[in-house]
Enzyme design. Sequence first.
Site, PDB file in Angstrom:
ATOM      1  N   ALA A 198       0.825  -1.215   0.000  1.00 51.59           N
ATOM      2  CA  ALA A 198       0.000   0.000   0.000  1.00 51.59           C
ATOM      3  C   ALA A 198       0.857   1.263   0.000  1.00 51.59           C
ATOM      4  O   ALA A 198       0.586   2.205  -0.754  1.00 51.59           O
ATOM      5  CB  ALA A 198      -0.929   0.003   1.218  1.00 51.59           C
ATOM      6  N   GLU A 199       1.896   1.289   0.821  1.00 50.47           N
ATOM      7  CA  GLU A 199       2.730   2.490   0.873  1.00 50.47           C
ATOM      8  C   GLU A 199       3.485   2.685  -0.433  1.00 50.47           C
ATOM      9  O   GLU A 199       3.653   3.805  -0.900  1.00 50.47           O
ATOM     10  CB  GLU A 199       3.711   2.431   2.043  1.00 50.47           C
ATOM     11  CG  GLU A 199       4.530   3.684   2.134  1.00 50.47           C
ATOM     12  CD  GLU A 199       4.947   4.064   3.537  1.00 50.47           C
ATOM     13  OE1 GLU A 199       5.697   5.044   3.648  1.00 50.47           O
ATOM     14  OE2 GLU A 199       4.530   3.404   4.495  1.00 50.47           O
ATOM     15  N   THR A 200       3.923   1.609  -1.040  1.00 47.44           N
ATOM     16  CA  THR A 200       4.607   1.700  -2.330  1.00 47.44           C
ATOM     17  C   THR A 200       3.676   2.300  -3.373  1.00 47.44           C
ATOM     18  O   THR A 200       4.038   3.249  -4.077  1.00 47.44           O
ATOM     19  CB  THR A 200       5.094   0.306  -2.775  1.00 47.44           C
ATOM     20  OG1 THR A 200       6.018  -0.193  -1.797  1.00 47.44           O
ATOM     21  CG2 THR A 200       5.746   0.354  -4.140  1.00 47.44           C
TER      22      THR A 200
END
Length: 152
Positions: A76-78
Site C-alpha cells: 500500500a505504501e509503495t
Amino acid sequence: MSDKFTLHPKADELIAAGIPAHFHSVLGPHGVGSLVTKMGIVFTHMSVESMVATMPVEGNTQVTGLLHGGAHVVLAETLGSFAAAFHAGAGRKVVGIEINATHHRGASSGLVTGTAVPIHLGRTLTTHEVVMTDEAGRRLSTCRITNMILDR
C-alpha cells in the site's frame, strides 16, 4: 559500459518491477527501492488516476503461512507513494505522513493485487485508498495513505 547503464543505472531493477520505459528517465537514478525488490512487487498499471501492482504471497508470510499484515502495508505504501509522486510531478518529492490498514481476510498462496486510487490530490497533500485483493478478486485489506508533497 553500455549507454543503457550510463543513462539508467537501475534499469534492470526498473524493468523487473514493471516500470514502463518512458518513466525510466525519472526513476532511473533511484530505482524502485530495495524493499520493493525484496517483496517481489511488480507494477502493472501506472497513472495518476490509479496505480496497480502485484506481490507474491510466497516469501512474504508470517509464521502461520498467511501473508504478513506488514506486507499489505508495504504494498500500500509503495503504491500510494508512487501515485503521489506522479501527481506531484518533476522537481517535487513526496514523503508519507500517515498510513492505516484494515485486514479483512488472509491469503496463503498466489498473487495479491493492490490498487491505489486518489481520495484527495492537493498541492501539498495527497490521500489514496489502496485495496489489496486475492486472485479471486476478494478484498484482503484496505489501506489509506497520506503523503506530503515537498519542493526539492
